[in-house]
Design a protein around this motif. Structure first.
Motif, PDB file in Angstrom:
ATOM      1  N   MET B   1       1.095  -1.372   0.198  1.00 23.90           N
ATOM      2  CA  MET B   1      -0.411   0.272  -0.343  1.00 23.90           C
ATOM      3  C   MET B   1       0.798   1.282   0.280  1.00 23.90           C
ATOM      4  O   MET B   1       1.749   1.180   1.091  1.00 23.90           O
ATOM      5  N   SER B   2       0.719   2.337  -0.560  1.00 20.72           N
ATOM      6  CA  SER B   2       1.713   3.293  -0.744  1.00 20.72           C
ATOM      7  C   SER B   2       0.841   3.791   0.155  1.00 20.72           C
ATOM      8  O   SER B   2      -0.443   4.169  -0.166  1.00 20.72           O
ATOM      9  N   GLU B   3       2.071   5.441   1.177  1.00 18.44           N
ATOM     10  CA  GLU B   3       1.852   5.810   1.522  1.00 18.44           C
ATOM     11  C   GLU B   3       1.304   7.501   1.486  1.00 18.44           C
ATOM     12  O   GLU B   3       2.186   8.425   0.366  1.00 18.44           O
ATOM     13  N   THR B   4       0.885   8.065   1.871  1.00 20.63           N
ATOM     14  CA  THR B   4      -0.015   9.290   1.398  1.00 20.63           C
ATOM     15  C   THR B   4       0.958  10.255   2.076  1.00 20.63           C
ATOM     16  O   THR B   4       0.746   9.787   3.283  1.00 20.63           O
ATOM     17  N   VAL B   5       1.719  11.526   1.469  1.00 18.27           N
ATOM     18  CA  VAL B   5       2.533  11.868   2.207  1.00 18.27           C
ATOM     19  C   VAL B   5       1.929  13.517   1.967  1.00 18.27           C
ATOM     20  O   VAL B   5       1.929  13.706   0.983  1.00 18.27           O
ATOM     21  N   ILE B   6       1.425  13.941   3.111  1.00 18.19           N
ATOM     22  CA  ILE B   6       1.380  15.547   2.820  1.00 18.19           C
ATOM     23  C   ILE B   6       2.253  16.632   1.937  1.00 18.19           C
ATOM     24  O   ILE B   6       3.646  16.618   2.828  1.00 18.19           O
ATOM     25  N   PRO B   7       2.688  17.458   1.199  1.00 14.11           N
ATOM     26  CA  PRO B   7       3.616  17.727   1.128  1.00 14.11           C
ATOM     27  C   PRO B   7       4.028  19.139   1.658  1.00 14.11           C
ATOM     28  O   PRO B   7       2.996  19.925   2.135  1.00 14.11           O
ATOM     29  N   TYR B   8       4.969  19.825   1.430  1.00  8.97           N
ATOM     30  CA  TYR B   8       5.636  21.035   2.248  1.00  8.97           C
ATOM     31  C   TYR B   8       5.333  21.223   3.989  1.00  8.97           C
ATOM     32  O   TYR B   8       4.297  22.013   3.434  1.00  8.97           O
ATOM     33  N   MET B   9       5.236  19.880   4.048  1.00  4.59           N
ATOM     34  CA  MET B   9       5.597  20.324   5.667  1.00  4.59           C
ATOM     35  C   MET B   9       6.554  20.336   6.459  1.00  4.59           C
ATOM     36  O   MET B   9       6.739  21.590   7.512  1.00  4.59           O
ATOM     37  N   VAL B  10       7.591  20.383   6.084  1.00  7.09           N
ATOM     38  CA  VAL B  10       8.578  20.857   6.203  1.00  7.09           C
ATOM     39  C   VAL B  10       9.308  22.664   5.435  1.00  7.09           C
ATOM     40  O   VAL B  10       9.155  23.501   6.146  1.00  7.09           O
ATOM     41  N   LYS B  11      10.051  22.432   4.230  1.00  6.92           N
ATOM     42  CA  LYS B  11      10.132  22.901   3.299  1.00  6.92           C
ATOM     43  C   LYS B  11       8.455  24.540   2.872  1.00  6.92           C
ATOM     44  O   LYS B  11       7.979  23.644   3.119  1.00  6.92           O
ATOM     45  N   PRO B  12       9.027  25.846   2.879  1.00 11.59           N
ATOM     46  CA  PRO B  12       8.179  25.962   2.340  1.00 11.59           C
ATOM     47  C   PRO B  12       7.206  25.697   0.987  1.00 11.59           C
ATOM     48  O   PRO B  12       7.338  25.510   0.373  1.00 11.59           O
ATOM     49  N   ASN B  13       6.351  26.011   1.388  1.00 10.39           N
ATOM     50  CA  ASN B  13       4.866  25.885  -0.320  1.00 10.39           C
ATOM     51  C   ASN B  13       5.565  27.194  -1.479  1.00 10.39           C
ATOM     52  O   ASN B  13       5.166  28.212  -0.409  1.00 10.39           O
ATOM     53  N   PRO B  14       5.887  26.787  -2.323  1.00  8.27           N
ATOM     54  CA  PRO B  14       6.007  27.824  -3.457  1.00  8.27           C
ATOM     55  C   PRO B  14       5.425  28.734  -3.709  1.00  8.27           C
ATOM     56  O   PRO B  14       5.417  30.014  -3.915  1.00  8.27           O
ATOM     57  N   VAL B  15       3.992  28.543  -3.353  1.00  6.67           N
ATOM     58  CA  VAL B  15       2.923  29.516  -3.801  1.00  6.67           C
ATOM     59  C   VAL B  15       2.230  30.379  -3.099  1.00  6.67           C
ATOM     60  O   VAL B  15       2.352  31.704  -3.012  1.00  6.67           O
ATOM     61  N   THR B  16       2.737  29.613  -1.734  1.00  7.97           N
ATOM     62  CA  THR B  16       2.134  30.237   0.291  1.00  7.97           C
ATOM     63  C   THR B  16       3.588  31.098   0.767  1.00  7.97           C
ATOM     64  O   THR B  16       3.324  32.475   1.841  1.00  7.97           O
ATOM     65  N   GLY B  17       4.701  30.480  -0.030  1.00 10.24           N
ATOM     66  CA  GLY B  17       5.800  30.950   0.754  1.00 10.24           C
ATOM     67  C   GLY B  17       5.860  30.266   2.165  1.00 10.24           C
ATOM     68  O   GLY B  17       6.961  30.462   2.877  1.00 10.24           O
ATOM     69  N   ILE B  18       5.293  29.570   2.769  1.00  3.24           N
ATOM     70  CA  ILE B  18       5.436  29.335   3.975  1.00  3.24           C
ATOM     71  C   ILE B  18       5.252  28.229   4.312  1.00  3.24           C
ATOM     72  O   ILE B  18       3.961  27.550   2.772  1.00  3.24           O
TER      73      ILE B  18
END
Lengths: 104, 203
Positions: B1-18
């Motif tokens: 089963m593949s694990e779903t990972v929420i992106p940009y939980m550590v590095k800033p999201n390029p859209v919002t900057g956080i």
């Protein structure tokens, strides 16, 4: 804190002093709020003074503890929208009672 | 089963900057502002509509226990600084200090609730329930909702202090972000009390 900025422990430790300073300021402002309430000012003035002090305290918490002072624009845009709707919700009933000539 | 990972939980999201988690907690806090805003609005409406406030006469400061509420204000302010120091300890890589400050925050949260219990208990002894009048109705609603938020904070902070700390070994930066997000929520709870205290107890 700016998540994109490189982390500098020396610079960061300066923030700790800021946190303690805000804590002292909040404690003093709480004492002033309680002290002013014993002066038995007339109600509109008492409400005004209490609101001003509470707003200063809230600004200190938001700016320093919640790091709004160095936050990204997207958060400010979100907060501006929130404040607009908050004031709308808060003032609508007050405006209806103003017609009767009585507020607080 | 593949694990779903929420992106940009550590590095800033390029859209919002956080990071996404931080943006999500701010969105949640915006909804919380509206929740408390609606109740503050009800408070204003009830108060402006009453010929006298509190309806049974006297002053709010004579009916409610100002010294206890002042102590509770100091307790919450202190818990705010212990919370921010627990996050700062994570940033500086000191897990021992994180534990100390976070445990202090949780302990102070319990102190707040115990003081609130004594306040409520005294009111109930006098037969002053929310149904007594509009003053007690809004007092119990606002302070009760705030108390529920304190309990929510205790649950999250206890998780971070116990099971959640496991993440420190695998992904300390992500863990630090979690502590920051919990801190944002906790400071908001403090912020609400900053306005509740004068509005209900002093004016």
């Amino acid at each position: 804190m700016d998540a994109a900025a490189p982390f500098d422990p020396v610079e960061f430790k300066k923030h700790l002093r800021q946190y303690y300073a805000v804590f002292v300021a909040l404690a003093c402002l709480t004492a002033i709020t309680v002290g002013v309430s014993y002066l038995r000012l007339n109600r509109p003035l008492a409400i005004g003074v209490a609101l001003v002090i509470a707003s200063i305290k809230a600004s200190l918490v938001a700016a320093v503890f919640m790091h709004l002072i160095s936050e990204k624009k997207v958060i400010f845009a979100l907060l501006a929208l929130t404040v607009f709707f908050f004031l709308l919700v808060l003032l609508l009933p007050a405006m209806t009672t103003l017609e009767g000539g009585r507020i607080l | 089963m593949s694990e779903t990972v929420i992106p940009y939980m550590v590095k800033p999201n390029p859209v919002t900057g956080i990071p996404n988690g931080k943006f999500a907690i701010w969105l949640f806090l915006a909804s919380e502002v509206m929740l408390f805003g609606a109740l503050f609005s009800s408070y204003v409406l009830l108060r402006t509509g009453a010929p006298h406030w509190p309806p049974e006469g006297g002053l709010s400061s004579e009916i409610l226990n100002v010294p206890l509420a002042t102590i509770n204000t100091m307790v919450l302010i202190t818990s705010s600084i212990t919370m921010v120091l627990s996050w700062a300890s994570c940033k500086l890589g000191d897990l021992r200090k994180f534990r100390m400050w976070m445990a202090s925050t949780i302990a102070l949260s319990f102190v707040f609730l115990v003081i609130k219990y004594f306040e409520y208990h005294h009111k109930f002894e006098l037969g002053h329930y929310p149904s007594h009048d509009n003053f007690y109705a809004i007092y119990f609603t606002l302070t009760g909702l705030h108390g529920i938020h304190i309990i929510g904070g205790i649950i999250v902070n206890t998780f971070l202090l116990t099971i959640g700390t496991r993440m420190w070994k695998t992904d300390p930066e992500h863990f630090t972000n979690r502590v920051e997000n919990a801190g944002l929520y906790w400071h908001f709870v403090d912020l609400v009390w900053i306005f509740l205290f004068p509005a209900l107890y002093l004016l």
